[in-house]
Scaffold this motif. Structure first.
Motif, PDB file in Angstrom:
ATOM      1  N   LEU A  38       0.840  -1.192   0.000  1.00  0.00           N
ATOM      2  CA  LEU A  38       0.000   0.000   0.000  1.00  0.00           C
ATOM      3  C   LEU A  38       0.876   1.243   0.000  1.00  0.00           C
ATOM      4  N   MET A  39       0.302   2.362  -0.401  1.00  0.00           N
ATOM      5  CA  MET A  39       0.970   3.648  -0.296  1.00  0.00           C
ATOM      6  C   MET A  39      -0.017   4.635   0.327  1.00  0.00           C
ATOM      7  N   ALA A  40       0.487   5.486   1.203  1.00  0.00           N
ATOM      8  CA  ALA A  40      -0.363   6.529   1.771  1.00  0.00           C
ATOM      9  C   ALA A  40      -0.872   7.401   0.632  1.00  0.00           C
ATOM     10  N   GLU A  41      -2.106   7.832   0.732  1.00  0.00           N
ATOM     11  CA  GLU A  41      -2.708   8.656  -0.313  1.00  0.00           C
ATOM     12  C   GLU A  41      -1.871   9.900  -0.614  1.00  0.00           C
ATOM     13  N   ASN A  42      -1.174  10.428   0.419  1.00  0.00           N
ATOM     14  CA  ASN A  42      -0.335  11.608   0.211  1.00  0.00           C
ATOM     15  C   ASN A  42       1.007  11.271  -0.452  1.00  0.00           C
ATOM     16  N   GLY A  43       1.278   9.968  -0.665  1.00  0.00           N
ATOM     17  CA  GLY A  43       2.492   9.540  -1.351  1.00  0.00           C
ATOM     18  C   GLY A  43       3.751   9.543  -0.500  1.00  0.00           C
ATOM     19  N   LEU A  44       3.647   9.863   0.778  1.00  0.00           N
ATOM     20  CA  LEU A  44       4.841   9.985   1.613  1.00  0.00           C
ATOM     21  C   LEU A  44       5.302   8.681   2.256  1.00  0.00           C
ATOM     22  N   TYR A  45       4.402   7.704   2.402  1.00  0.00           N
ATOM     23  CA  TYR A  45       4.735   6.476   3.130  1.00  0.00           C
ATOM     24  C   TYR A  45       4.274   5.257   2.354  1.00  0.00           C
ATOM     25  N   SER A  46       5.052   4.180   2.459  1.00  0.00           N
ATOM     26  CA  SER A  46       4.633   2.909   1.869  1.00  0.00           C
ATOM     27  C   SER A  46       4.489   1.878   2.987  1.00  0.00           C
ATOM     28  N   PHE A  47       3.609   0.915   2.731  1.00  0.00           N
ATOM     29  CA  PHE A  47       3.244  -0.068   3.745  1.00  0.00           C
ATOM     30  C   PHE A  47       3.176  -1.451   3.112  1.00  0.00           C
ATOM     31  N   SER A  48       3.340  -2.451   3.947  1.00  0.00           N
ATOM     32  CA  SER A  48       3.124  -3.835   3.567  1.00  0.00           C
ATOM     33  C   SER A  48       2.042  -4.384   4.483  1.00  0.00           C
ATOM     34  N   VAL A  49       1.168  -5.212   3.926  1.00  0.00           N
ATOM     35  CA  VAL A  49       0.160  -5.911   4.724  1.00  0.00           C
ATOM     36  C   VAL A  49       0.442  -7.395   4.591  1.00  0.00           C
ATOM     37  N   PHE A  50       0.522  -8.099   5.726  1.00  0.00           N
ATOM     38  CA  PHE A  50       0.685  -9.545   5.681  1.00  0.00           C
ATOM     39  C   PHE A  50      -0.575 -10.204   6.223  1.00  0.00           C
ATOM     40  N   MET A  51      -0.913 -11.335   5.628  1.00  0.00           N
ATOM     41  CA  MET A  51      -2.085 -12.106   6.039  1.00  0.00           C
ATOM     42  C   MET A  51      -1.674 -13.571   6.117  1.00  0.00           C
ATOM     43  N   ARG A  52      -1.908 -14.191   7.253  1.00  0.00           N
ATOM     44  CA  ARG A  52      -1.600 -15.601   7.456  1.00  0.00           C
ATOM     45  C   ARG A  52      -2.819 -16.259   8.105  1.00  0.00           C
ATOM     46  N   ILE A  53      -3.123 -17.476   7.657  1.00  0.00           N
ATOM     47  CA  ILE A  53      -4.242 -18.207   8.240  1.00  0.00           C
ATOM     48  C   ILE A  53      -3.867 -19.679   8.342  1.00  0.00           C
ATOM     49  N   SER A  54      -4.133 -20.263   9.487  1.00  0.00           N
ATOM     50  CA  SER A  54      -3.849 -21.674   9.714  1.00  0.00           C
ATOM     51  C   SER A  54      -4.742 -22.530   8.821  1.00  0.00           C
ATOM     52  N   LYS A  55      -4.147 -23.535   8.180  1.00  0.00           N
ATOM     53  CA  LYS A  55      -4.945 -24.445   7.354  1.00  0.00           C
ATOM     54  C   LYS A  55      -5.795 -25.362   8.230  1.00  0.00           C
ATOM     55  N   GLU A  56      -5.266 -25.753   9.385  1.00  0.00           N
ATOM     56  CA  GLU A  56      -5.986 -26.669  10.267  1.00  0.00           C
ATOM     57  C   GLU A  56      -7.040 -25.954  11.110  1.00  0.00           C
ATOM     58  N   PHE A  57      -6.724 -24.748  11.582  1.00  0.00           N
ATOM     59  CA  PHE A  57      -7.634 -23.994  12.438  1.00  0.00           C
ATOM     60  C   PHE A  57      -7.795 -22.586  11.878  1.00  0.00           C
ATOM     61  N   PRO A  58      -8.744 -22.344  10.970  1.00  0.00           N
ATOM     62  CA  PRO A  58      -8.902 -21.045  10.314  1.00  0.00           C
ATOM     63  C   PRO A  58      -9.116 -19.869  11.287  1.00  0.00           C
ATOM     64  N   GLU A  59      -9.556 -20.166  12.495  1.00  0.00           N
ATOM     65  CA  GLU A  59      -9.719 -19.086  13.474  1.00  0.00           C
ATOM     66  C   GLU A  59      -8.370 -18.566  13.965  1.00  0.00           C
TER      67      GLU A  59
END
Length: 101
Positions: A38-59
């Motif tokens: 992602l990038m801040a709408e003002n263009g000054l900062y960049s971001f990463s989003v991570f998403m992890r989910i267990s295959k055995e226990f989705p919660e």
């Protein structure tokens, strides 16, 4: 030095998706993995989003927002991390609800 107000501003600022997550998450052993940039709408900062989910226990999941070009010169700062139900920590034997770190 980042103040609490700086962190809140970085978390809540409007962001634009630069690179979308995959349509299907990647198999990473015991969990599924997906990421986006992602990038801040003002263009000054960049971001990463991570998403992890267990295959055995989705919660059991984890989603986090990382600042890539930190104000204080650090390479990366995890701004916020949301976690699902999980157990096994010396301080918290089990988290019975979703929570934020």
């Amino acid at each position: 030095m980042l103040l609490d107000s700086d962190l809140e501003d970085l978390i809540s600022c409007r962001k634009i998706i630069v690179s979308k997550p995959r349509r299907e998450p990647k198999d990473a052993g015991s969990h599924l993995r997906n990421d986006m940039t992602l990038m801040a709408e003002n263009g000054l900062y960049s971001f990463s989003v991570f998403m992890r989910i267990s295959k055995e226990f989705p919660e059991n999941f984890s989603i986090g927002l990382i600042l890539l070009n930190a104000l204080d010169g650090a390479e990366k700062i995890t701004l916020v991390r949301y976690n699902g139900i999980h157990g096994g920590h010396s301080e918290f034997p089990h988290h019975i609800v979703a929570h934020i770190h």
